[in-house]
Scaffold this motif. Structure first.
Motif: not given
Length: 309
Positions: A216-228, A247-253
């Motif tokens: 679910t974590v990695e697949r959520s990359l697809e739904v985030l806006r740039p900078g999400g 690398a694709v302009g998102m944040r993970f915490s």
């Protein structure tokens, strides 16, 4: 006093009730006569020995409590007779599966009059996890689009309400059996994850709050806006995932909840405003803790379980 302890790792049957001396409060601590104990899936995993947060047995599980202050000779924060609730000492052992708990006064708050002890005991860990993920880490504000994975669970059902109180547009994933429940919490959209792929159904998300983990974590990359931003409440900080998101302009915490008097007061304010409630699926008497753990391990709970004394 009675406490629930275990001498070995194992199934729910290893939990036993024994007599123990009452704890002695240290300076700035209070002694709380416990009325109710909130249960969390983490405790079932610790009981089973899935990871050594508390070290080897014997130990006493639990953190979420609601009760009445009996003694507090060296703190100005509470007086005997005050009704309080909180999540003391996490992730250190608080020994909350007990009739009496000694807790730092700073880790407690006065119980809102509108909450029973049962409801108050169910709130701290899930409430602070959601608060810290959405407010402190996520910085959610008016108009943000928030996706909550596991909207019918303990953290998820509270997170929906907090996000709505912050002015967000909230989408939640949940099974079909929980749709009505999740909609009743204020979710603007509910995605049945058993029938619909959320990664295909959602776009332009500012923040994802994950309570599921796995792919679910990695697949959520697809739904985030740039900078999400994706905040997970069930997975640790992962260097590889951080790098992949960045690398694709998102944040993970990854969030590890901790006692938080500011967040606890924030939850109390929402409760008093009528904007937050905690759902307790079932209560169990202290003596039936093993049955409660079996239900936890069955999965797919709606809200929380609570032990009563």
């Amino acid at each position: 006093m009675r406490v629930i302890t275990q001498q070995t790792f194992g199934g729910p049957e290893v939990l036993t009730i024994v007599d123990a001396p009452e704890p002695e409060p240290l300076p700035t601590e209070v002694l709380v006569r416990v009325a109710a104990i909130g249960l969390n899936p983490l405790e079932a995993r610790l009981r089973a020995g899935e990871f050594p947060l508390l070290g080897p047995p014997p130990f006493v599980l639990g953190w979420d409590i609601s009760g009445v202050v009996e003694e507090g000779p060296q703190t100005w924060r509470f007086r005997p007779g005050d009704e309080v609730f909180g999540m003391p000492l996490f992730p250190r052992a608080a020994g909350a599966y007990a009739e009496v708990v000694s807790a730092p006064a700073l880790h407690l708050a006065r119980k809102p009059a509108s909450l029973s002890h049962v409801e108050a005991s169910a709130l701290p860990l899930v409430g602070l996890t959601a608060w810290q993920g959405l407010v402190d880490l996520g910085g959610v504000s008016e108009g943000d689009r928030v996706l909550v994975h596991g909207g019918g669970g303990g953290v998820g059902h509270v997170a929906i309400q907090i996000a709505k109180a912050l002015g967000a547009y909230v989408i939640a994933t949940a099974g079909a059996s929980k749709r009505e429940f999740v909609e009743g919490l204020g979710a603007d959209e509910v995605i049945d994850y058993t029938a619909v792929d959320f990664a295909e159904a959602v776009r332009g998300i500012d923040l994802v709050l994950d309570t599921i983990s796995g792919d679910t974590v990695e697949r959520s990359l697809e739904v985030l806006r740039p900078g999400g931003h994706l905040v997970t409440a069930v997975a640790e900080e992962d260097v590889q995932l951080i790098e992949k998101f960045e690398a694709v302009g998102m944040r993970f915490s990854g969030i590890a909840v901790d006692p938080d008097p500011v967040g606890l007061r924030g939850l109390v304010e929402l409760v008093e405003q009528g904007r937050l409630r905690v759902h307790v699926q079932e209560t169990f008497p202290f003596e039936r803790v093993a049955d409660a753990h079996r239900l936890i391990e069955s999965g797919h709970l709606k809200g929380k379980l609570v032990l009563t004394l």
